[in-house]
Design an enzyme around this catalytic site. Structure first.
Site, PDB file in Angstrom:
ATOM      1  N   HIS A  42     -18.755 -10.153 -28.089  1.00  0.00           N
ATOM      2  CA  HIS A  42     -18.109 -10.489 -26.819  1.00  0.00           C
ATOM      3  C   HIS A  42     -18.743  -9.750 -25.648  1.00  0.00           C
ATOM      4  O   HIS A  42     -18.951 -10.325 -24.572  1.00  0.00           O
ATOM      5  CB  HIS A  42     -16.618 -10.153 -26.898  1.00  0.00           C
ATOM      6  CG  HIS A  42     -15.849 -10.484 -25.664  1.00  0.00           C
ATOM      7  ND1 HIS A  42     -15.353 -11.740 -25.417  1.00  0.00           N
ATOM      8  CD2 HIS A  42     -15.500  -9.729 -24.594  1.00  0.00           C
ATOM      9  CE1 HIS A  42     -14.729 -11.745 -24.247  1.00  0.00           C
ATOM     10  NE2 HIS A  42     -14.798 -10.542 -23.729  1.00  0.00           N
ATOM     11  N   SER A  87     -13.197 -16.839 -21.334  1.00  0.00           N
ATOM     12  CA  SER A  87     -12.364 -17.395 -22.396  1.00  0.00           C
ATOM     13  C   SER A  87     -11.390 -16.341 -22.900  1.00  0.00           C
ATOM     14  O   SER A  87     -11.682 -15.148 -22.868  1.00  0.00           O
ATOM     15  CB  SER A  87     -13.243 -17.870 -23.560  1.00  0.00           C
ATOM     16  OG  SER A  87     -13.941 -16.770 -24.128  1.00  0.00           O
ATOM     17  N   HIS A  88     -10.240 -16.795 -23.358  1.00  0.00           N
ATOM     18  CA  HIS A  88      -9.278 -15.942 -24.049  1.00  0.00           C
ATOM     19  C   HIS A  88      -8.717 -16.742 -25.218  1.00  0.00           C
ATOM     20  O   HIS A  88      -7.511 -16.919 -25.362  1.00  0.00           O
ATOM     21  CB  HIS A  88      -8.170 -15.473 -23.098  1.00  0.00           C
ATOM     22  CG  HIS A  88      -8.116 -13.980 -22.963  1.00  0.00           C
ATOM     23  ND1 HIS A  88      -6.954 -13.261 -22.941  1.00  0.00           N
ATOM     24  CD2 HIS A  88      -9.107 -13.056 -22.871  1.00  0.00           C
ATOM     25  CE1 HIS A  88      -7.226 -11.973 -22.813  1.00  0.00           C
ATOM     26  NE2 HIS A  88      -8.528 -11.830 -22.771  1.00  0.00           N
ATOM     27  N   ASN A  89      -9.639 -17.195 -26.065  1.00  0.00           N
ATOM     28  CA  ASN A  89      -9.286 -18.126 -27.131  1.00  0.00           C
ATOM     29  C   ASN A  89      -8.500 -17.468 -28.262  1.00  0.00           C
ATOM     30  O   ASN A  89      -7.382 -17.886 -28.586  1.00  0.00           O
ATOM     31  CB  ASN A  89     -10.554 -18.771 -27.696  1.00  0.00           C
ATOM     32  CG  ASN A  89     -11.358 -19.492 -26.643  1.00  0.00           C
ATOM     33  OD1 ASN A  89     -10.834 -19.883 -25.601  1.00  0.00           O
ATOM     34  ND2 ASN A  89     -12.643 -19.665 -26.891  1.00  0.00           N
ATOM     35  N   GLN A 234      -3.651  -7.804 -25.393  1.00  0.00           N
ATOM     36  CA  GLN A 234      -3.221  -7.026 -24.246  1.00  0.00           C
ATOM     37  C   GLN A 234      -1.897  -7.549 -23.689  1.00  0.00           C
ATOM     38  O   GLN A 234      -1.510  -8.687 -23.943  1.00  0.00           O
ATOM     39  CB  GLN A 234      -4.283  -7.069 -23.147  1.00  0.00           C
ATOM     40  CG  GLN A 234      -5.670  -6.681 -23.620  1.00  0.00           C
ATOM     41  CD  GLN A 234      -6.534  -7.877 -23.921  1.00  0.00           C
ATOM     42  OE1 GLN A 234      -6.092  -8.821 -24.568  1.00  0.00           O
ATOM     43  NE2 GLN A 234      -7.774  -7.850 -23.460  1.00  0.00           N
ATOM     44  N   SER A 307      -6.091  -2.092 -22.032  1.00  0.00           N
ATOM     45  CA  SER A 307      -4.904  -2.243 -21.186  1.00  0.00           C
ATOM     46  C   SER A 307      -5.300  -2.873 -19.859  1.00  0.00           C
ATOM     47  O   SER A 307      -6.371  -2.599 -19.313  1.00  0.00           O
ATOM     48  CB  SER A 307      -4.259  -0.873 -20.937  1.00  0.00           C
ATOM     49  OG  SER A 307      -3.740  -0.343 -22.141  1.00  0.00           O
ATOM     50  N   GLY A 538     -21.356 -16.877 -16.481  1.00  0.00           N
ATOM     51  CA  GLY A 538     -20.770 -17.592 -17.600  1.00  0.00           C
ATOM     52  C   GLY A 538     -20.287 -16.664 -18.689  1.00  0.00           C
ATOM     53  O   GLY A 538     -20.217 -15.446 -18.528  1.00  0.00           O
ATOM     54  N   ASN A 539     -19.967 -17.260 -19.813  1.00  0.00           N
ATOM     55  CA  ASN A 539     -19.357 -16.550 -20.926  1.00  0.00           C
ATOM     56  C   ASN A 539     -19.706 -17.296 -22.205  1.00  0.00           C
ATOM     57  O   ASN A 539     -19.806 -18.529 -22.204  1.00  0.00           O
ATOM     58  CB  ASN A 539     -17.835 -16.513 -20.733  1.00  0.00           C
ATOM     59  CG  ASN A 539     -17.101 -15.954 -21.939  1.00  0.00           C
ATOM     60  OD1 ASN A 539     -17.233 -14.788 -22.277  1.00  0.00           O
ATOM     61  ND2 ASN A 539     -16.320 -16.794 -22.593  1.00  0.00           N
TER      62      ASN A 539
END
Length: 737
Positions: A42, A87-89, A234, A307, A538-539
């Protein structure tokens, strides 16, 4: 025991040996934890970096490209626009509300870290079919998380997309983009310059939430057992984020911040190592000075916690009092946690900026590593790649010809979904900037915000992706996604200026997945070069798999366009009065990758329709002209043809407006032409079809009248005949959860 420890932290044996070589000794537990998060997939992009360099990232308007927290372009009049997509898949799969909410919080920090005021959010969501109770739980939680955080923090969610497909069951995709606006002279980068300058931690205290998020949740395989990882997600606090936004922007206006970085993945380790490495400096960090909200936290927990609602500012010592005053004004915590240091001479190496972690000022040294080795020197993997073994067999067949096509009305009704259920929960009116609101081809905003007065410019943006196209052909499919997104932006009158991407793929240890990624990057690159659209950020999200099955390749892009002068509101997609319906572009008799063949009929054969990028540029230019001169051309509605083909595009125009449509006899011959998703096509409702057709033909494009707007039915002779009320009932039924 050491080998067992590094393996449990997600580091391979060879990576452990690299760390030993960098340090010239065995790393301790804290140092291993720091490397494990910074060298995670990541944070380090270790499987994708060798491919990402092929994307075009420079342009006349580009002020900041990939590598910073957000891309920034110059739109003139002393105004710049920042854009970022993330993304937070995996977090959203196991804790939908907080996974999505903290995805919003993180992307907002990426924007205001650059000195920009966040003015818009976009969500690109992909879920499994809603018939499954778990998918409904994930979907509802994700939408609630986005709305709960975005509405509370005061940033409108103004656009996005929603896709339901079996490939995303148990592994949803939650991609969030944000746009911010700033005076050009407020732009700031993430650099810890100046020996003796102070590292000040702003915002929330540090807890155990998020520990291992980037190395466990986002950088490893994912299956049913992953629910046990729920403590790694989180917890967000939008009210703390709102105070943090205002405090940071005030500090940047005061010109007393040397550099600034948000704390997202890898937490304090990431922020301190990246800001130091970016400036070629070192940094001393004092664990005792970091505010914590849980007792007995170990140094490795404090240094790697993710956090939320925290920022690291690099400031001169003589500015510290002003920093503290602003923090007190906005009721946020501010603590000096470290000091910038000069690089030091290290045996067998040139001068090195060291990241040193102490128990307290003058206390025990807990860790000492080269900052650049964490931030920039993770291994780069050229992983094995090969195409799927059945690729040639699939491409040699034709899609959709043998599939049952006796109930075309039922097939169309099954494609309908009312996205108003989603964006109705978002406050998209904040800042009163929305000229074109959600539900259209793209969003159009006034380029203004607090501290940035309106000068007449506009910002168009659209988030788009298509996993079906990319499953059939990742290279051409990704190029078609870019082409569609650019066209959507043009449909609100904006000139496509840049894009950011979110590349969602399966397990990079699978050679087919790496082939898909490489092909998709080449497709994006080819389309962006042809359309003159730089990729400014991007990501990459890997390990999107469930129970050993990789998702279909899903590159998603958010394209940003600029309107030089906002004169009038562009035509929407809905039919508003009697008119002729003109189809611009050529329909290829090809169903490969179409929603009708791929999703409804489970027919995954064939080769995608052709994409002529030069012709697509002409379509974009034509559309922009029709928008700016919509009164002259008597244009009352426009809509691109993509997902679902002509059938769904026409149905969406009917549902968004007040009238039905009668398609001319022979204008659409059969189910192939009805559901083909060939690119570079636009439907135009106009009171002067001759003028529109002549303009298109004059630009080298095909154009013809295919029907007439009016009545209360959607009728395609021999294929469809549906009452508008039945369309609305079908849409509502599909949208009920």
């Amino acid at each position: 025991m050491e080998m067992s420890l590094h393996s449990s932290l997600g580091l391979t044996d060879s990576e452990f040996e690299m760390i030993v070589a960098v340090l010239g000794r065995q790393p301790n537990h804290l140092e291993l934890a720091m490397y494990s998060v910074m060298w995670s997939e990541h944070c380090s992009y270790k499987s994708s970096r060798i491919h990402l360099g092929r994307l075009p990232s420079t342009g006349e308007k580009v002020l900041v490209g990939p590598g910073e927290n957000a891309g920034v372009i110059d739109i003139g009049d002393g105004i710049a626009v920042a854009i970022r997509m993330e993304s937070h898949n995996h977090p959203s799969a196991i804790e939908p509300y907080q996974g999505a909410a903290t995805g919003v919080g993180g992307i907002l920090r990426d924007i205001f870290t650059m000195g920009a005021r966040p003015i818009a959010l976009f969500d690109s969501l992909r879920m499994g079919p809603l018939a499954d109770p778990k998918n409904r739980w994930i979907f509802s939680g994700v939408v609630s998380g986005i709305s709960g955080y975005g509405n509370a923090v005061g940033v409108p969610t103004v656009g996005g997309e929603i896709v339901f497909d079996e490939t995303f069951s148990a592994n949803p995709l939650v991609n969030v983009a944000a746009i911010g606006i700033l005076p050009k002279d407020r732009l700031v980068l993430a650099k810890a310059s100046g020996a003796g300058n102070l590292a000040v931690l702003l915002g929330a205290s540090t807890g155990r939430d998020g520990i291992g998020g980037v190395s466990i949740l986002a950088s490893s395989g994912f299956d049913e057992s992953s629910a046990a990882k729920r403590p790694s997600v989180q917890v967000g606090d939008p009210y703390e984020e709102k105070k943090l936004i205002e405090a940071c922007l005030e500090l940047l206006d005061m010109k007393i911040v040397v550099g600034i970085q948000d704390l997202g993945g890898a937490g304090i380790t990431c922020a301190t190592s990246e800001t130091a490495a970016n400036a070629g400096m070192g940094m001393d960090v004092y664990v005792s000075e970091i505010p914590v909200r849980e007792s007995d936290m170990e140094p490795f927990e404090i240094m790697t916690s993710e956090s939320q609602e925290r920022m690291l500012a690099i400031v001169r010592p003589d500015s510290l009092e002003k920093i503290m005053q602003v923090a007190k004004k906005w009721e946020i915590s501010a603590s000096v946690i470290g000091v910038v240091r000069e690089p030091v001479a290290v045996e067998a190496r040139a001068s090195v900026g060291l990241l040193r972690v102490f128990e307290k000022p003058g206390g025990e040294l807990l860790a000492e590593v080269p900052a650049a080795s964490l931030a920039d020197e993770a291994p780069k993997y050229r992983r094995e790649m090969h195409e799927p073994p059945d690729l040639e067999l699939r491409r040699s067949a034709m899609a959709g010809w043998s599939a049952d096509h006796t109930d075309l009305a039922g097939d169309l009704l099954g494609m309908l979904f009312d996205s108003g259920w989603i964006y109705g929960q978002y406050d998209h009116q904040l800042f009163l900037n929305s000229v074109v609101k959600p539900g259209q081809d793209a969003t159009l905003l006034k380029a203004s915000g607090p501290g940035v007065p309106f000068t007449g410019k506009g910002i168009g943006a659209s988030a788009d992706g298509n996993s079906r196209w990319c499953a059939v052909d990742p290279r051409l499919g990704a190029a078609m996604v870019v082409a569609e997104s650019a066209l959507n932006v043009a449909l609100v009158g904006a000139d496509p200026a840049c894009l950011v991407d979110c590349l969602n793929f399966g397990n990079p240890e699978h050679p087919v997945v790496m082939w898909q990624l490489s092909e998709a990057i080449d497709g994006i690159s080819e389309a962006c070069k042809a359309l003159n659209i730089p990729v400014v950020g991007g990501n990459v999200s890997f390990y999107n798999e469930a129970n050993g099955a990789d998702i279909d390749p899903t590159p998603v892009v958010t394209t940003l366009g600029v309107v030089s002068t906002l004169v009038r509101k562009p035509p929407g997609i809905g039919f508003t009065g009697k008119a002729k319906l003109v189809l611009i572009g050529d329909t290829e008799r090809n169903l490969a990758g179409s929603r009708w063949a791929y999703q409804l009929k489970n027919d995954r054969a064939g080769m995608l329709p052709r994409l002529d990028l030069e012709k697509h540029r002409a379509v974009i230019a034509l559309v922009k002209g029709l928008v700016s001169d919509s009164e002259e051309f008597a244009v009352t509605a426009m809509h691109d043809v993509s997902d679902g083909g002509l059938a769904l595009a026409i149905a969406e125009m009917v549902l968004a407006g007040q009238f039905g449509v009668e398609i001319e006899e022979g204008a659409i011959l059969d189910h192939v032409e009805l559901f083909s998703e060939s690119p570079s096509r636009v439907l135009v409702a106009t009171g002067d079809s001759r003028l529109v057709v002549n303009r298109a033909v004059g630009m080298g494009l095909k154009a013809r009248v295919i029907g007439e707007v009016g009545g209360s039915r959607l009728r395609v002779p021999g294929l469809l005949d549906i009452e508008v009320g039945e369309l609305r009932r079908g849409m509502r039924l599909n949208s009920t959860i």
